[in-house]
Design an enzyme around this catalytic site. Structure first.
Site, PDB file in Angstrom:
ATOM      1  N   ASP A  41       0.830  -1.213   0.000  1.00  0.00           N
ATOM      2  CA  ASP A  41       0.000   0.000   0.000  1.00  0.00           C
ATOM      3  C   ASP A  41       0.864   1.263   0.000  1.00  0.00           C
ATOM      4  OD1 ASP A  41      -2.410   1.354  -0.023  1.00  0.00           O
ATOM      5  OD2 ASP A  41      -2.622   1.354   2.161  1.00  0.00           O
ATOM      6  N   HIS A  58       2.189   3.747  -8.869  1.00  0.00           N
ATOM      7  CA  HIS A  58       1.953   2.324  -9.140  1.00  0.00           C
ATOM      8  C   HIS A  58       3.111   1.727  -9.940  1.00  0.00           C
ATOM      9  CE1 HIS A  58      -1.880   2.509  -7.310  1.00  0.00           C
ATOM     10  NE2 HIS A  58      -2.471   3.225  -8.245  1.00  0.00           N
ATOM     11  N   LEU A 152      11.559 -20.050  -4.627  1.00  0.00           N
ATOM     12  CA  LEU A 152      10.487 -19.265  -3.995  1.00  0.00           C
ATOM     13  C   LEU A 152       9.188 -19.363  -4.805  1.00  0.00           C
ATOM     14  CD1 LEU A 152      10.737 -15.970  -2.205  1.00  0.00           C
ATOM     15  CD2 LEU A 152       9.290 -15.943  -4.219  1.00  0.00           C
TER      16      LEU A 152
END
Ligand code: IPE
Ligand code: IPE
Ligand code: MG
Length: 268
Positions: A41, A58, A152
């Site tokens: 966020d 963004h 991962l």
């Protein structure tokens, strides 16, 4: 390498429920979360502070993902789940929504080769069918390309909502005609988008707000929560190390008692 205990097993039983194996991360005292989930966020505020359009935030946030993946992988984190776009984010103005969809494409185009080279397995959680057809195909082929990778596991949550995840799981259970008497927590959990993955051990939220915003509602039942004021584009290696160090200091109890408390209980 010790076998991995389920991340939601009580600490009191094994005493090392969230150890990944040999200590590889001196920063967190060797206690490494197996699964880290992040509410990314603050992109908008990062941009506004710089006099830039929100979309620039963004983009900077998307570019930040690479170093975050690398740092968590270096620490030995096995699952990294990133909240990129919520079911509620569709309410945002159309130009912003379109930009966020384009950035998903930008991310795959820019990062896929590197992810694959680094043995990362990419998965998407949420409603992929809401994406344009061409992007669904692109995403699907990225998932397939990396599906055999053993490093991962990177989950990108797009058009994801925790409540929706539970509703979809219930729908699957009904479709499978599982009798009510056989519906257990395990059955429901298996039907969530996270399937057989371990629950998140650590949920991080950047940008200062202290809320969950419909992220992994079921799965985060016993996650350690960590909030930082850093905006997502600024959340870097040092912030990750601080978060993991804090995780290393937390005493996870899962409703039970710590081994030392059990000892104290025994002595009259
Ligand atoms: C997070 O940044 C990205 C998404 C929710 C898509 P925000 O866009 O929510 O940034 P703020 O909270 O407005 O600063
Ligand atoms: C949560 O951030 C969703 C993502 C990071 C994708 P929001 O910015 O949408 O959350 P609220 O609206 O502040 O709760
Ligand atoms: Mg926000």
């Amino acid at each position: 390498m010790k076998p991995e205990a389920p991340s939601n097993s009580p600490v009191g039983q094994s005493g090392e429920a969230e150890f990944l194996g040999d200590p590889i991360s001196p920063i967190s005292g060797g206690r490494v979360p197996r699964h880290v989930a992040i509410i990314m966020d603050g992109n908008g505020r990062w941009a506004t502070q710089r006099g830039l359009p929100r979309v620039a935030g963004h983009r900077a946030g998307t570019e930040n993902i690479r170093r975050v993946i690398e740092r968590f992988a270096d620490h030995g984190v096995k699952y990294l789940t990133l909240y990129a776009f919520s079911t509620e984010n569709w309410q945002r103005p159309q130009p912003e929504v379109r930009a966020l969809i384009r950035l998903l494409h930008f991310f795959i185009r820019r990062e896929l080769a590197n992810l694959h080279k680094n043995n990362v397995r990419l998965q998407m959680l949420g409603h992929l069918e809401t994406l344009p057809d061409w992007l669904q195909r692109r995403v699907q082929s990225a998932i397939e390309l990396t599906s055999g990778n053993t490093g991962l596991v990177l989950n990108i949550c797009f058009s994801y909502g925790g409540r929706d995840d539970i509703v979809m799981a219930v729908r699957r259970v009904i479709e499978e005609e599982i009798p009510a008497s056989e519906l257990t927590e395990e059955v429901l959990a298996r039907n969530l988008s996270t399937g057989t993955m371990p629950d998140p051990d650590l949920v991080i939220r950047t940008a200062g707000d202290l809320r969950i915003s419909n992220f992994l509602l079921w799965q985060a039942a016993y996650a350690e929560l960590y909030f930082t004021d850093a905006f997502w584009p600024d959340f870097g290696r040092e912030d990750i190390d601080i978060a993991l160090a804090e995780y290393g200091r937390r005493k996870r109890k899962f409703g039970g008692l710590l081994p030392e408390d059990i000892e104290a209980f025994k002595t009259p």
